[in-house]
Every structure is written in C-alpha cells, then in structure tokens.
Design an enzyme around this catalytic site. Structure first.
Site, PDB file in Angstrom:
ATOM      1  N   CYS A  84       0.829  -1.201   0.000  1.00  0.00           N
ATOM      2  CA  CYS A  84       0.000   0.000   0.000  1.00  0.00           C
ATOM      3  C   CYS A  84       0.868   1.257   0.000  1.00  0.00           C
ATOM      4  O   CYS A  84       1.672   1.463   0.909  1.00  0.00           O
ATOM      5  CB  CYS A  84      -0.921   0.025   1.218  1.00  0.00           C
ATOM      6  SG  CYS A  84      -2.043   1.433   1.202  1.00  0.00           S
ATOM      7  N   GLY A 132      -4.762  -4.353 -12.161  1.00  0.00           N
ATOM      8  CA  GLY A 132      -4.137  -3.085 -12.522  1.00  0.00           C
ATOM      9  C   GLY A 132      -4.736  -2.550 -13.806  1.00  0.00           C
ATOM     10  O   GLY A 132      -4.312  -2.900 -14.899  1.00  0.00           O
TER      11      GLY A 132
END
Length: 303
Positions: free
Chosen positions: A131, A244
């Site tokens: 993250c 993604g």
C-alpha cells in the site's frame, strides 16, 4: 458456452473475476445493486489490527485514464470486521471470500491474519505488503525481498488457509520479491497494486491530495500490470492473480494469457458499480470471439 471456471490455490471459482480490495467494501453494499454471487469471489476492504480513520481529506484526485487515491486503509479494525462486517457479508454472499490484510509491523500482520484465518467464510488471505498510501508500513514491507519474505513466513506460521501476497509495482525488480515470498511459503502472488502518483492544483500551487502522493490506478497502468504479471508468472510456480487497470472482459483474457489464474478489477468498480458483473457477463462473448473453449487452458498462454 465455454467453461469460465478456474482453480485458485485449491478452491474452485465459477469465473476468474474478483473485485479488488478497497473498491468493493465488504460486499453487502454492492449486493443492494445486484447478486454478487455472480462473481468468482471478491477481496474485501483492507483490514488492519486496529481501527483506522485513514488519511486526511482530500483523498482523491482525478487523472487522465485513472485516478489517484490516498484513503489510508480506513477500516474498523479486525475485531469489528469479524463481529460486524462478516455477518452482513455472509447474508448476501455464499462463497469463500478473500480477506485483505495490511499491517505496520510483522506482528500486526500475523495477529490479523490469525484472527481472520479462523473465520469460516474466509477462503484466502491476501496479505498486502504494497500500500503506497500510509506512512510507516504497508509498502515498506513490499519493496525489499527480505522484508516481504519475513511477513510471509510470520503469516504462514499462524494460518491454515492459502496466503496470497500482494506486491507493489513501485520497485525495480518485482520478480525477486515474488520469488522471496514464494520461497517463504506464499501460496499465491497478486499484483499489481497502485503506482505512486501525484497531482498539483495550479490555482493553489499545492498538491491536490492532502497526503501529497497516492496510488494511481485505472486503465493507464494496465500495460505495466500486464508486463509485471507476465514476468512474475513465468518466474514462480504458485498461482498469480493479475490486476491493474482491468476494465473489460478482453482485459481479463489478456491478463490470463500473461499468466494470471484469476483477475482482480479495481478502479472500474468506482466508475461503474456494475463493472465486475458486466465483465463476467461479457466473458462468454469474448471467449467465443477468440475461440477459447475454457479459461483454464489460456493461463500463461503467451510464452
């Protein structure tokens, strides 16, 4: 119609489409719009040991072909996720769910994963070492092979369910990190998380996001994601989940050809709450168009 099913770490999925963590809440929010059992599974909102308010606002910045977010892992903490969120999820989703876990220390990761591992509905633990939106944790574990492996070993020592390590693209050699996680016992690898990005407001001459930088996601990162999925899938022996910038059934097929066993859909859910459902519905058409009889047969089809 061809077969859409895939097997992810020993668990059969009706299809490979998985809404990504942070874009699908705890599922029941989307269940008000459609039957989420149409999905393969989903990865619920990133969970930490203690509750987090997240980063200060503003947290979102629009970009060409995507968005930047710096939500900062806002969640009620693992105890409340188990006592309050999972019962609501169970009422509307009748398949194994993927639990996404973040932490700020190795002990945090192990504690949270051990708790969630005991929950009947949790099928996989997706351990987020990637993250980019929090300080002092998260991505710091995902930028060094040794640190990512240490988290993996600690989680594997206290869990029985498949552990899938989620990797950051904000590194120079993602393959070495994936291999280190596999050697440490990871049952799967998921990638890519968001890329580090920034926007500046020309009127104020200050960053748009209060956190200055955040995670860039959306169609703009798709080619990078395909490249990294290809590299990792051809280096490791464990299953890979690709994500993604995925926003169509064609994108799912492309990710699977690159080597993904299953595919997560992220930012597209924030643009269109029906995105994941629509991708599942469109897969048979795309399979017929490209003469694909079953999706298992195309995994890693590009050498």
């Amino acid at each position: 119609m061809g077969s859409l099913s895939v097997n992810l770490c020993g668990i059969e999925l009706e299809n490979p489409v998985i809404p990504a963590s942070g874009t699908f809440g705890y599922g029941y929010e989307f269940a008000e719009l459609y039957d989420i059992n149409a999905l393969g599974t989903f990865s619920f909102k990133g969970t930490t040991r203690d509750g987090r308010f997240g980063n200060p606002t503003p947290r979102i910045a629009e970009c060409p072909n995507g968005m930047i977010n710096a939500v900062g892992l806002q969640n009620p903490g693992v105890e409340k996720v188990i006592s309050e969120e999972l019962p609501k999820l169970k009422a509307c989703f009748h398949k194994p769910v993927m639990a996404n876990v973040s932490g700020f220390s190795v002990e945090d990761y192990a504690y949270t994963c051990e708790k969630l591992d005991k929950e009947e509905q949790v099928g996989w633990l997706e351990v987020n070492v990637s993250c980019p939106n929090v300080h002092g944790g998260g991505m710091s574990f995902g930028t060094q092979p040794e640190a990512a492996a240490e988290v993996t070993r600690a989680v594997k020592a206290v869990t029985t369910k498949p552990v899938i390590v989620k990797l950051s693209p904000n590194v120079t050699d993602i393959v070495s990190i994936a291999l280190a996680c596999e050697e440490a016992g990871a049952d799967g690898i998921s990638l890519i998380n968001t890329m580090l990005g920034m926007r500046i407001d020309l009127r104020t001459r200050k960053p748009v996001i209060a956190n200055t930088m955040g995670g860039y996601s959306g169609p703009g990162i798709f080619p990078v994601a395909v490249r990294m999925v290809y590299q990792v899938a051809h280096a490791v022996k464990v299953p890979v989940i690709g994500m993604g910038g995925v926003s169509s059934a064609e994108d799912v097929v492309e990710m699977m050809l690159a080597g993904a066993t299953a595919v997560e859909v992220g930012a597209a859910n924030l643009v269109n709450p029906f995105a994941s459902r629509d991708i599942v519905r469109d897969l048979p058409r795309v399979m017929e168009k490209y003469r694909i009889e079953n999706l298992k047969g195309i995994i890693g089809g590009v050498k």
